[in-house]
Motif scaffolding. Structure first.
Motif, PDB file in Angstrom:
ATOM      1  N   GLY A   1       0.852  -1.186   0.000  1.00 18.86           N
ATOM      2  CA  GLY A   1       0.000   0.000   0.000  1.00 18.86           C
ATOM      3  C   GLY A   1       0.882   1.229   0.000  1.00 18.86           C
ATOM      4  N   HIS A   2       0.648   2.098  -1.003  1.00 24.12           N
ATOM      5  CA  HIS A   2       1.452   3.325  -1.052  1.00 24.12           C
ATOM      6  C   HIS A   2       0.520   4.528  -0.925  1.00 24.12           C
ATOM      7  CE1 HIS A   2       4.847   5.774  -3.125  1.00 24.12           C
ATOM      8  NE2 HIS A   2       4.714   6.054  -1.857  1.00 24.12           N
TER       9      HIS A   2
ATOM     10  N   VAL B   1       4.859  -1.362  -2.534  1.00 22.86           N
ATOM     11  CA  VAL B   1       3.978  -1.777  -3.632  1.00 22.86           C
ATOM     12  C   VAL B   1       2.632  -1.085  -3.458  1.00 22.86           C
ATOM     13  CG1 VAL B   1       2.962  -3.724  -4.873  1.00 22.86           C
ATOM     14  CG2 VAL B   1       5.024  -4.066  -3.514  1.00 22.86           C
TER      15      VAL B   1
ATOM     16  N   ALA C   1      -0.121  -1.359   4.899  1.00 25.58           N
ATOM     17  CA  ALA C   1      -0.602   0.038   4.921  1.00 25.58           C
ATOM     18  C   ALA C   1      -1.640   0.163   3.818  1.00 25.58           C
ATOM     19  CB  ALA C   1       0.561   0.999   4.696  1.00 25.58           C
TER      20      ALA C   1
ATOM     21  N   ARG D   1     -11.342   1.002   1.724  1.00 27.67           N
ATOM     22  CA  ARG D   1     -12.129   1.177   0.498  1.00 27.67           C
ATOM     23  C   ARG D   1     -13.370   1.970   0.896  1.00 27.67           C
ATOM     24  NH1 ARG D   1      -8.077  -0.406  -2.808  1.00 27.67           N
ATOM     25  NH2 ARG D   1      -7.364  -2.502  -2.329  1.00 27.67           N
TER      26      ARG D   1
ATOM     27  N   LYS E   1     -13.647  21.320   4.616  1.00 34.05           N
ATOM     28  CA  LYS E   1     -12.805  22.030   3.643  1.00 34.05           C
ATOM     29  C   LYS E   1     -13.679  22.588   2.503  1.00 34.05           C
ATOM     30  CE  LYS E   1      -9.870  18.722   2.602  1.00 34.05           C
ATOM     31  NZ  LYS E   1     -10.519  17.535   3.182  1.00 34.05           N
TER      32      LYS E   1
END
Ligand SMILES: Cc1cc2nc3c(=O)[nH]c(=O)nc-3n(C[C@H](O)[C@H](O)[C@H](O)COP(=O)(O)OP(=O)(O)OC[C@H]3O[C@@H](n4cnc5c(N)ncnc54)[C@H](O)[C@@H]3O)c2cc1C
Length: 435
Positions: free
Chosen positions: A13-14, A38, A111, A115, A350
């Motif tokens: 997980g990036h 990855v 990491a 979803r 925001k």
């Protein structure tokens, strides 16, 4: 042949957690690990928080980058983007990606984030029914809002979910010229963070901007247009049919734990880790939205960055000392290593021109000691604030309009300090100058 003595660290997980972790590791001890990251998204390690601003047209794609590609090269970090890890073996300490790459590791970090949740109703697979979680989805939503040549009726959007993300998406799509309606299953928007009065002020502000708001509404199904492929309406349980060519489901997140389950790690609502981010296997760690610490789950970056700081220290300690498991029973561990500490998390919407702030507790977690609250409202400006106390301690704050004192209140809540002064004084705008 030279054999590297560096421990191999594989990060799956990036996202924002992984990016922060490698940055912390390289700052603390450059080159200590042979790191591979990855990520299944093509653009790895971007600032997901800015997707709402990107959708609103207030920031561009270049602003999303958290770390230059050249930085990874300089630090000799192997990046694999657009490929997912599909299986991991603990016995051989290896992992395989969808494209067939084999990767070996000494330490493994999950990491994998979350979803977006989807409605369990018919029609969610229609073209135009979407979520807002990834850059790809934000770009698709921008493209859909750009249908300049179409008649107005073709630019209707429905956002399901009146929480933070849903409201940001609704305002962003409206800023792009769409007619937007929010469907929410509770009485007022941001009901988890706001009391009813602030929620009502927010609802009125949204309506003044031309955004429809349907409270206490239940969705039945998405309906298709004549092609049978594209969404044309959302049907509600009270029989109303909301026309739309785009629908965004903003219903919360589901931690991505499939690899952890495959590995038989302890998983409850997310991957269970201790306050040092260790899973039930001492070689495997998890951080970010995919993990839980005791019962706490994560959906904001502040606690995730705290986790990255801790995990980098833990990994370096383990690699340099050969320690197998960090344990609360070993005095040394508790004294040399930082550990995760829960903090009150402030919430800010925001959306430009809509200032909303919330922090701390608005209700007692148990009914044994109900909280006391006091509000201040200015009918002329529409500003509102309410503070909550337990005994003489300030524990929660909600502000709408003038949020200038938010940092002051947040500090008081975080520090757990007593609010000795008269509650009315503390409520008055810019009370920090007086107290
Ligand atoms: C539109 C939007 C606005 C937000 N605004 C705010 C805000 O204002 N403030 C705030 O604090 N937070 C905000 N958040 C939440 C914040 O972005 C997340 O808390 C944070 O990104 C979580 O980081 P993470 O690394 O745990 O997960 P992610 O950022 O989701 O990263 C996980 C990555 O792992 C990948 N992955 C999963 N499984 C695999 C696999 N098997 N192989 C390879 N890769 C895999 C995923 O695709 C993803 O790229 C917002 C989120 C969104 C979507």
């Amino acid at each position: 042949m030279l054999v590297s003595s560096r421990k191999r660290l594989l990060i799956v997980g990036h996202g924002m957690a992984a990016t922060r972790l490698v940055r912390d590791l390289e700052e603390k001890s450059p080159g200590q690990f042979a790191i591979t990251i990855v990520g299944d998204e093509k653009l790895g390690g971007y600032n997901r928080v800015l997707l709402s601003s990107l959708l609103a047209g207030e920031s561009d794609e270049a602003a999303l980058a958290m770390q230059d590609r050249s930085w990874y090269r300089q630090h000799d970090i192997q990046l694999i983007a657009g490929d997912a890890v599909c299986s991991i073996e603990l016995d051989t300490q290896s992992a395989t990606t969808e494209s067939g790459r084999k990767l070996n590791w000494d330490y493994l970090v999950l990491a994998t984030g979350s979803r977006a949740a989807r409605l369990p109703i018919p029609g969610t697979d229609l073209d135009g029914v979407m979520t807002l979680r990834t850059l790809q989805e934000a770009k698709q939503l921008i493209a859909r809002s750009r249908d300049a040549g179409n008649p107005e009726s073709d630019k209707n959007a429905v956002v399901v979910g009146g929480g933070l993300l849903g409201l940001e998406a609704a305002c962003a799509l409206q800023a792009r010229g769409m007619q937007v309606t929010v469907v929410h299953n509770e009485s007022w928007p941001m009901n988890r963070q706001l009391d009813g009065e602030a929620g009502e002020l927010l609802r009125r502000t949204l309506q003044q901007r031309g955004i429809g708001f349907n409270p206490e509404a239940n969705c039945v199904r998405f309906e298709a247009d004549a092609t049978g492929e594209t969404v044309s309406a959302l049907l509600l349980a009270d029989g109303r049919r909301l026309p739309c060519t785009t629908a965004v489901m903003a219903l919360g997140i589901i931690p991505e734990v499939s690899l952890a389950r495959q590995l038989d790690l302890v998983v409850e609502r997310a991957i269970v880790v201790d306050k040092w981010l260790q899973t039930s296997d001492e070689r495997v760690f998890a951080l970010g939205e995919c993990c839980q610490i005791e019962s706490e789950m994560f959906g904001l970056v502040a606690p995730i960055y705290q986790q990255a700081d801790i995990l980098s220290a833990v990994l370096l300690y383990k690699a340099t000392t050969g320690t197998e498991r960090i344990s609360p029973d070993v005095d040394n561990h508790a004294s040399v290593l930082p550990h995760y500490q829960r903090q009150p998390l402030p919430t800010r919407l925001k959306v430009s021109g809509v200032d909303v702030f919330s922090a701390g507790m608005l209700a007692s977690p148990d009914n044994s000691a109900p909280l006391r609250s006091m509000a201040m409202r200015d009918g002329r400006t529409g500003h509102y604030r309410r503070l909550w106390w337990r005994g003489s301690q300030l524990v929660g704050a909600v502000m709408f309009g003038d949020i200038g004192d938010s940092s002051h209140y947040l500090r008081m809540i975080e520090d757990g300090c007593k609010a000795d002064s008269n509650p009315a004084t503390l409520l008055a705008p810019s009370s920090r100058a007086a107290s």
